[in-house]
Design an enzyme around this catalytic site. Structure first.
Site: not given
Ligand code: SP5
Ligand code: ZN
Length: 345
Positions: A162, A200
């Site tokens: 991320h 994710h």
């Protein structure tokens, strides 16, 4: 398999994360890496302390401004108030649309907001040291591949996918998978593919390579319409400029079964092979596990072995980096299932 385990991971140990207005115990804990280390040793894998220093490579993946902030962040936090040693800093203001992000404020929490995209990434005294050690592991693994190893695994934390060119988020500070891909490029691989199988979307990795053709990105993940990180990871994000066609997202409905997931993996693998990569980096999130406390896919430990076999069938030198995975007691056996699946194939 050669596995790089940076013992400094344990220096990143915040106690709580912010979620829906409350502080809840962190999901991303030192016990995760310990679970993996123990399972690797028990399964007979070679567990090594990384020896390489990623410092000169880091500015090729992250902006110098962001790196400077992160390295000094804890000292700056303490300088505000020595009692902050027992407190976690949180951003409070973010430069969203219409606000300027080209001028770095002097105030600490404003700078934390500038470099964060969520309030769910707690910083602690050793966050920089742990994240940097994860990058040293990634470089060590890349050097092992350059030296002729077929595969290597980084059992590091905090995770990285991320984290973008100049931002942290999603428990991530420095992007180890991106750094590994950059290292493999500099060691002579003409094109590197990154396969991100974390639950994710790897928004940071996508952002780092979105305009590049020499590092391609393929990601399977929960549909951002309902799943974190919400603001990236749609199927229509295909790369831009020279990178057009080298980004591929395969969003899947939350709750989908293993058959659906493996069908998407097949599409992702075929797409990836069409771009003729010379090396592979796998962002190995294990939060696709059926028992994961924050995610909604349904993979079993046996499915992780199948994933390893499919990765091996790509026939590429392969560097795997641990990303998410929060069912701590099973994390080690799930990681080992992937590695053993690779070695069995
Ligand atoms: C690397 C990675 O997997 N990062 C995931 C970041 C997810 N952030 C949002 C987490 C929401 C956690 N839900 C807490 C439920 C408390 N009961
Ligand atoms: Zn994840």
């Amino acid at each position: 398999m050669n596995c790089y385990f940076p013992s400094q991971h344990a220096l990143h140990a915040p106690s709580h994360e912010f979620f829906r207005g409350q502080l809840v115990p962190c999901h991303e804990t030192p016990a995760r890496a310990e679970s993996v280390q123990q399972a690797l040793l028990a399964a007979g894998h070679r567990v090594l302390e990384p020896q390489a220093d990623s410092r000169v490579l880091l500015p090729r993946v992250h902006s110098p401004r962001y790196l400077g902030f992160l390295e000094r962040a804890w000292a700056d936090w303490l300088a505000l108030d020595p009692a902050n040693a027992e407190r976690q800093p949180w951003p409070s203001t973010w430069p969203v649309r219409g606000l300027r992000d080209d001028r770095e404020p002097a105030e600490f929490s404003a700078r934390l907001g500038l470099y964060s995209f969520d309030s769910g990434t707690p910083l602690s005294s050793g966050s920089w040291a742990a994240a940097k050690a994860g990058c040293d592991a990634a470089l060590s693994a890349a050097l092992a591949l350059a030296g002729g190893e077929r595969a290597a695994f980084c059992a590091s934390r905090p995770p990285g996918h991320h984290a973008g060119p100049d931002f942290m988020g999603g428990y991530c500070f420095l992007n180890q998978a991106a750094l590994a891909a950059q290292a493999l490029r500099e060691q002579g691989a003409a094109r590197v593919a990154i396969l991100d199988v974390d639950y994710h979307h790897g928004n940071g990795t996508q952002a780092i390579f979105y305009e590049r053709a020499d590092v391609s990105f393929v990601s399977l993940h929960g549909d951002p319409r309902t799943e974190y990180p919400f603001f990236l990871g749609h199927a229509d994000e295909t790369g831009s400029g020279p990178g057009f066609g080298f980004n591929r997202n395969l969003p899947l409905p939350a709750g989908c079964d293993a058959a659906t997931w493996f069908a998407a993996l097949e599409m992702g693998c075929n797409h990836l092979l069409g771009q003729a990569p010379e090396a592979l980096v796998v962002s190995l999130g294990l939060d696709t596990y059926e028992g994961d406390p924050i995610s909604k896919f349904k993979l079993t430990t046996a499915d992780f072995a199948r994933l390893g076999e499919r990765i091996a069938a790509l026939g590429l030198p392969t560097l795997l980096v641990l990303e998410g995975g929060y069912a701590t007691a099973q994390l080690g056996s799930n990681a080992v299932a992937v590695l053993n699946g690779i070695e069995a194939a």
